[in-house]
Design a protein around this motif. Structure first.
Motif, PDB file in Angstrom:
ATOM      1  N   ALA A   1      42.552 -11.061  -0.107  1.00  0.00           N
ATOM      2  CA  ALA A   1      41.370 -11.886   0.137  1.00  0.00           C
ATOM      3  C   ALA A   1      40.950 -12.614  -1.133  1.00  0.00           C
ATOM      4  N   THR A   2      40.410 -13.802  -0.977  1.00  0.00           N
ATOM      5  CA  THR A   2      39.792 -14.487  -2.108  1.00  0.00           C
ATOM      6  C   THR A   2      38.407 -13.861  -2.290  1.00  0.00           C
ATOM      7  N   PRO A   3      37.864 -13.878  -3.507  1.00  0.00           N
ATOM      8  CA  PRO A   3      36.572 -13.226  -3.769  1.00  0.00           C
ATOM      9  C   PRO A   3      35.442 -13.669  -2.845  1.00  0.00           C
ATOM     10  N   ASP A   4      35.424 -14.946  -2.470  1.00  0.00           N
ATOM     11  CA  ASP A   4      34.344 -15.441  -1.611  1.00  0.00           C
ATOM     12  C   ASP A   4      34.426 -14.906  -0.191  1.00  0.00           C
ATOM     13  N   MET A   5      35.564 -14.313   0.174  1.00  0.00           N
ATOM     14  CA  MET A   5      35.740 -13.759   1.512  1.00  0.00           C
ATOM     15  C   MET A   5      35.278 -12.307   1.630  1.00  0.00           C
ATOM     16  N   MET A   6      34.956 -11.686   0.500  1.00  0.00           N
ATOM     17  CA  MET A   6      34.635 -10.264   0.533  1.00  0.00           C
ATOM     18  C   MET A   6      33.404  -9.896   1.353  1.00  0.00           C
TER      19      MET A   6
ATOM     20  N   VAL B   1      35.084  -9.550   4.646  1.00  0.00           N
ATOM     21  CA  VAL B   1      36.028  -8.430   4.663  1.00  0.00           C
ATOM     22  C   VAL B   1      35.290  -7.097   4.549  1.00  0.00           C
ATOM     23  N   GLY B   2      34.165  -7.106   3.832  1.00  0.00           N
ATOM     24  CA  GLY B   2      33.386  -5.887   3.654  1.00  0.00           C
ATOM     25  C   GLY B   2      32.933  -5.262   4.961  1.00  0.00           C
ATOM     26  N   ARG B   3      32.769  -6.077   5.977  1.00  0.00           N
ATOM     27  CA  ARG B   3      32.353  -5.569   7.291  1.00  0.00           C
ATOM     28  C   ARG B   3      33.460  -4.753   7.954  1.00  0.00           C
TER      29      ARG B   3
ATOM     30  N   GLY C   1      39.682   0.558   5.495  1.00  0.00           N
ATOM     31  CA  GLY C   1      39.657   1.622   4.494  1.00  0.00           C
ATOM     32  C   GLY C   1      40.559   2.799   4.807  1.00  0.00           C
ATOM     33  N   PRO C   2      40.413   3.419   5.976  1.00  0.00           N
ATOM     34  CA  PRO C   2      41.243   4.584   6.314  1.00  0.00           C
ATOM     35  C   PRO C   2      42.739   4.271   6.357  1.00  0.00           C
ATOM     36  N   ARG C   3      43.082   3.004   6.536  1.00  0.00           N
ATOM     37  CA  ARG C   3      44.490   2.595   6.584  1.00  0.00           C
ATOM     38  C   ARG C   3      45.003   2.135   5.220  1.00  0.00           C
ATOM     39  N   ASN C   4      44.154   2.277   4.208  1.00  0.00           N
ATOM     40  CA  ASN C   4      44.501   1.845   2.852  1.00  0.00           C
ATOM     41  C   ASN C   4      44.860   0.362   2.810  1.00  0.00           C
ATOM     42  N   LEU C   5      44.137  -0.434   3.588  1.00  0.00           N
ATOM     43  CA  LEU C   5      44.391  -1.871   3.665  1.00  0.00           C
ATOM     44  C   LEU C   5      43.255  -2.705   3.078  1.00  0.00           C
ATOM     45  N   MET C   6      42.208  -2.052   2.616  1.00  0.00           N
ATOM     46  CA  MET C   6      41.053  -2.783   2.100  1.00  0.00           C
ATOM     47  C   MET C   6      41.416  -3.499   0.796  1.00  0.00           C
TER      48      MET C   6
ATOM     49  N   THR D   1      44.601  -7.419  -4.975  1.00  0.00           N
ATOM     50  CA  THR D   1      44.536  -7.965  -3.624  1.00  0.00           C
ATOM     51  C   THR D   1      43.227  -8.705  -3.341  1.00  0.00           C
ATOM     52  N   VAL D   2      42.349  -8.760  -4.326  1.00  0.00           N
ATOM     53  CA  VAL D   2      41.192  -9.660  -4.289  1.00  0.00           C
ATOM     54  C   VAL D   2      41.411 -10.614  -5.441  1.00  0.00           C
ATOM     55  N   THR D   3      41.785 -11.842  -5.141  1.00  0.00           N
ATOM     56  CA  THR D   3      42.205 -12.775  -6.185  1.00  0.00           C
ATOM     57  C   THR D   3      42.136 -14.221  -5.698  1.00  0.00           C
ATOM     58  N   MET D   4      41.980 -15.125  -6.639  1.00  0.00           N
ATOM     59  CA  MET D   4      42.048 -16.551  -6.300  1.00  0.00           C
ATOM     60  C   MET D   4      43.502 -17.013  -6.253  1.00  0.00           C
ATOM     61  N   ASP D   5      44.384 -16.278  -6.899  1.00  0.00           N
ATOM     62  CA  ASP D   5      45.802 -16.636  -6.901  1.00  0.00           C
ATOM     63  C   ASP D   5      46.486 -15.979  -5.704  1.00  0.00           C
ATOM     64  N   VAL D   6      46.120 -16.454  -4.523  1.00  0.00           N
ATOM     65  CA  VAL D   6      46.647 -15.834  -3.308  1.00  0.00           C
ATOM     66  C   VAL D   6      48.154 -16.030  -3.164  1.00  0.00           C
ATOM     67  N   ALA D   7      48.667 -17.147  -3.649  1.00  0.00           N
ATOM     68  CA  ALA D   7      50.094 -17.409  -3.532  1.00  0.00           C
ATOM     69  C   ALA D   7      50.900 -16.346  -4.284  1.00  0.00           C
ATOM     70  N   GLU D   8      50.482 -16.048  -5.512  1.00  0.00           N
ATOM     71  CA  GLU D   8      51.184 -15.039  -6.308  1.00  0.00           C
ATOM     72  C   GLU D   8      51.048 -13.658  -5.676  1.00  0.00           C
ATOM     73  N   ALA D   9      49.872 -13.352  -5.132  1.00  0.00           N
ATOM     74  CA  ALA D   9      49.648 -12.050  -4.501  1.00  0.00           C
ATOM     75  C   ALA D   9      50.526 -11.879  -3.263  1.00  0.00           C
TER      76      ALA D   9
END
Length: 240
Positions: A116-121, A124-126, A132-137, A144-152
């Motif tokens: 996710a990009t930071p502005d989406m949190m 995503v926080g909802r 969380g329980p799936r270790n996907l947060m 995994t929270v970054t503006m460089d989504v392409a590199e991630a």
């Protein structure tokens, strides 16, 4: 008493009495015992001397395995506008914002990594109780929270593994496939262990890395000598 099939019995007999092996010995044993019709994942489990319930003892991070995981990773990205376009161009499987949030809330989770990009949190926080329980947060500590989504996205697709200590202080992950060359598996394993060593938290007391175990998806496990797993004496000191 549980009854085991011929393959399981043979594997258990091969592993009987063997422990604290070198990485190479453990990999050879596991590869030799793998006889399933599918390419089993080689899994590592690290028992750490931490209590993740305390913030200063949480172990979390990521590592790019030098030889990849052998697994096809589906990546979802929460982003808008140009960043959404970048994620799509980089190979993300699912890209969205509120629409993706609604899909996840509806119970449809068709991805293995979430970025996710930071502005989406705020959105995503909802989804914390679902992801969380799936270790996907998404988390900035593992990139995994970054503006460089392409590199991630490229990192996730290219063999990056994230890890997080569970309640009992156990970290586990897939580090390759049984079909991998033994030397490549050993290299992946040492890279993963080294990353966990470097993630040692300030609050860790006593022995940090207590036990290292390897297994295949359907096979029994075997313990590995910690010094062999760390690969060199400098990083090994961090295990103590």
């Amino acid at each position: 008493m549980a009854k085991f099939g011929k393959r399981t019995r043979a594997a258990r007999e091969a592993f009987a009495g063997k422990s604290n092996l070198t990485i190479e010995e453990a990999v050879s044993l596991i590869k030799g015992a793998s006889a399933t019709k599918f390419d089993e994942t080689i899994e590592i489990s690290l028992n750490l001397g931490v209590d993740p319930r305390h913030a200063d003892q949480m172990v979390r991070g990521s590592v790019n395995l030098p030889n990849g995981t052998g697994k096809t990773v589906r990546v979802a990205v929460f982003a808008r506008g140009a960043k959404a376009d970048e994620a799509t161009a980089a190979g993300a499987d699912i890209v969205g914002a509120e629409d993706l949030m609604e899909t996840v809330q509806g119970g449809k989770i068709e991805f293995d990594r979430c970025i996710a990009t930071p502005d989406m949190m705020p959105i995503v926080g909802r989804l914390g109780k679902v992801l969380g329980p799936r270790n996907l947060m998404p988390n900035p500590k593992v990139g995994t929270v970054t503006m460089d989504v392409a590199e991630a996205v490229k990192a996730a697709k290219g063999g990056q593994v994230t890890f997080k200590a569970e309640k009992a202080g156990v970290v586990h992950a897939g580090v390759g496939k049984a079909s991998f060359d033994a030397a490549k598996l050993a290299e992946n394993i040492r890279a993963f262990v080294d990353a966990v060593l470097k993630a040692k938290p300030a609050g860790a007391k006593g022995t940090y890395m207590k036990k290292v175990s390897l297994s295949s998806t359907m096979g029994p496990g075997v313990t590995v000598d910690v010094m062999s797993a760390t690969g060199n004496s400098a990083t090994a000191q961090a295990a103590e």
